[in-house]
Design a protein around this motif. Structure first.
Motif, short mmCIF file in Angstrom:
data_model
loop_
_atom_site.label_atom_id
_atom_site.label_comp_id
_atom_site.label_asym_id
_atom_site.label_seq_id
_atom_site.Cartn_x
_atom_site.Cartn_y
_atom_site.Cartn_z
N GLN A 136 48.31 39.58 42.50
CA GLN A 136 49.53 39.89 43.24
C GLN A 136 49.35 39.67 44.73
OE1 GLN A 136 50.74 43.88 42.21
NE2 GLN A 136 51.18 43.35 40.07
N LEU A 137 48.15 40.01 45.23
CA LEU A 137 47.86 39.83 46.65
C LEU A 137 47.91 38.36 47.03
CD1 LEU A 137 47.02 41.10 49.36
CD2 LEU A 137 44.64 40.90 48.61
N LYS A 138 47.32 37.51 46.17
CA LYS A 138 47.33 36.07 46.44
C LYS A 138 48.76 35.52 46.43
CE LYS A 138 42.73 34.80 44.70
NZ LYS A 138 42.00 34.04 43.66
N GLU A 139 49.54 35.97 45.46
CA GLU A 139 50.93 35.50 45.37
C GLU A 139 51.74 35.89 46.61
OE1 GLU A 139 51.36 35.61 40.48
OE2 GLU A 139 52.36 37.11 41.73
N SER A 140 51.45 37.10 47.11
CA SER A 140 52.19 37.56 48.29
C SER A 140 51.80 36.81 49.55
CB SER A 140 51.96 39.06 48.51
OG SER A 140 50.60 39.30 48.86
N MET A 141 50.59 36.22 49.56
CA MET A 141 50.13 35.48 50.74
C MET A 141 50.61 34.04 50.78
SD MET A 141 48.52 37.67 52.53
CE MET A 141 47.73 36.62 53.74
N GLY A 142 51.12 33.54 49.64
CA GLY A 142 51.68 32.19 49.60
C GLY A 142 50.64 31.14 49.93
N ASP A 143 50.88 30.34 50.98
CA ASP A 143 49.98 29.24 51.35
C ASP A 143 48.62 29.73 51.82
OD1 ASP A 143 52.06 27.58 50.77
OD2 ASP A 143 52.74 27.39 52.86
N LYS A 144 48.53 30.99 52.21
CA LYS A 144 47.26 31.53 52.70
C LYS A 144 46.40 32.13 51.58
CE LYS A 144 48.61 30.81 56.98
NZ LYS A 144 47.99 29.73 57.78
N ALA A 145 46.80 31.92 50.34
CA ALA A 145 46.07 32.52 49.20
C ALA A 145 44.63 32.02 49.13
CB ALA A 145 46.81 32.21 47.91
N TYR A 146 44.37 30.84 49.66
CA TYR A 146 43.00 30.30 49.60
C TYR A 146 42.00 31.19 50.34
CZ TYR A 146 43.78 28.71 54.40
OH TYR A 146 44.03 28.67 55.74
N LEU A 147 42.48 32.03 51.26
CA LEU A 147 41.58 32.91 52.01
C LEU A 147 40.87 33.90 51.09
CD1 LEU A 147 43.89 33.70 55.10
CD2 LEU A 147 41.89 32.19 55.03
N PHE A 148 41.47 34.15 49.90
CA PHE A 148 40.87 35.11 48.97
C PHE A 148 40.14 34.43 47.82
CE2 PHE A 148 44.49 37.06 51.04
CZ PHE A 148 43.95 38.26 51.49
N ALA A 149 39.90 33.14 47.95
CA ALA A 149 39.20 32.40 46.90
C ALA A 149 37.76 32.92 46.78
CB ALA A 149 39.21 30.91 47.21
N GLY A 150 37.29 33.05 45.56
CA GLY A 150 35.92 33.49 45.33
C GLY A 150 35.77 34.98 45.20
N LEU A 151 36.86 35.75 45.36
CA LEU A 151 36.75 37.21 45.24
C LEU A 151 36.78 37.68 43.79
CD1 LEU A 151 38.99 38.53 48.17
CD2 LEU A 151 36.50 38.44 48.04
N GLU A 152 37.06 36.76 42.85
CA GLU A 152 37.17 37.19 41.45
C GLU A 152 35.87 37.82 40.94
OE1 GLU A 152 38.17 34.38 42.63
OE2 GLU A 152 40.32 34.24 42.21
N LYS A 153 34.75 37.28 41.41
CA LYS A 153 33.46 37.79 40.92
C LYS A 153 33.10 39.14 41.53
CE LYS A 153 31.62 33.17 40.00
NZ LYS A 153 30.58 32.16 40.33
N GLY A 154 33.49 39.35 42.77
CA GLY A 154 33.21 40.63 43.41
C GLY A 154 34.46 41.25 43.96
#
Length: 298
Positions: free
Chosen positions: A101-119
């Motif tokens: 949900q956080l990524k969806e709310s950030m729109g084009d800036k969602a890439y900033l949260f890439a890699g957080l799935e593991k931690g």
């Protein structure tokens, strides 16, 4: 009263409208203009109230849980919250869903949260909604002291100001509509009175030749009712057409439709039409009966 007699009163009331054409036209015009203004503010007040409710419905409590909370503890917490009489619903949001949900709310800036799935640093959470939006701060305080709760957020401070603002808007709208309603009644009733005062000699002659009070009243009763209903129908049609084009203009503009959510044409039109017809009929009858009564004391 016999049906034949009632029919005679109705025919006389209708004929009187034609016999006193200019005065009837003036009365119906006064009713039309006054009820149109009242109708506009009624539509405006109903939409403001709709907007205030829409904003209030978006208020929710986001409850963040501690990291060590087990599935059994989460279920226990949810059952406890649901048992509160002022709570309408609870929705569990896992930490993975929260990150999505956080990524969806950030729109084009969602890439900033890439890699957080593991931690994933986000905690599990619940979204709690109350039956009445005004109960949100009370429920938040109740949840705040419960076990497994790490923190919560419901816009404390801002929410209280929001409810105060929406209450003020509602109260001002109600006061304005009531005041305008009484003003409309006064103006319309006096206009109809002038119509009947101009025919006082007619009433006095009928009284002197032995007509009963109700025999004299009934045609004026019908006449007042017709003037009130006719004066209410015209603004109802004008408001319906005007509101239809307003909705069409807003819906055709993407940006405007995102900013302004107005009530749909139906049942708004039915509610406003019913209110205007009831007011028009009541004021027409009341104004005519009160005016006729003055000249029955011959």
């Amino acid at each position: 009263m016999k049906i034949r007699t009632l029919g005679r009163h109705v025919r006389e009331g209708v004929k009187n409208l034609g016999r006193n054409g200019w005065m009837s036209f003036a009365s119906i015009s006064a009713v039309t203009i006054t009820l149109f203004i009242l109708g506009v503010f009624l539509v405006l007040a109903m939409n403001v109230n709709f907007f205030a409710k829409s904003v209030e419905k978006q208020v929710e409590i986001r409850v963040f849980m501690t990291d060590l909370t087990s599935k059994a503890d989460l279920e226990k917490f949810e059952q406890t919250v649901r048992s509160l009489p002022t709570v309408e619903s609870t929705e569990f949001v896992s930490k993975d869903e929260g990150l999505k949900q956080l990524k969806e709310s950030m729109g084009d800036k969602a890439y900033l949260f890439a890699g957080l799935e593991k931690g994933n640093p986000l905690p599990d959470s619940f979204v709690v909604k109350t039956k009445l939006p005004q109960d949100t701060p009370i429920v938040a305080n109740q949840i705040k002291g419960m076990e497994f709760v790490s923190s919560l957020n419901y816009g404390e401070g801002t929410v209280e100001k929001l409810f105060a603002a929406t209450d003020t808007i509602r109260n001002v709208g109600i006061a304005f509509i009531v005041g305008l309603g009484f003003t409309a009644m006064f103006l319309i009733a006096n206009t109809i009175k002038l119509t009947i005062v101009a025919r006082r000699r007619e009433i006095e002659i009928m009284k002197l030749v032995g007509a009963t009070n109700w025999f004299i009243r009934w045609p004026f009763f019908v006449e007042g009712l017709l003037m009130g209903v006719a004066g209410a129908l015209i603004p109802t049609i004008m408001l319906t057409v005007g509101y239809y084009y307003l909705l069409d203009a807003i819906h055709s503009s993407f940006e405007a439709s995102q900013l302004f959510k107005l009530l749909p044409l139906f049942p708004l039109v039915y509610q406003v039409a019913l209110a205007l017809l009831a007011i028009g009929a009541f004021i027409g009858i009341w104004g005519s009966l009160v005016s006729v009564r003055r000249f029955l004391r011959v």
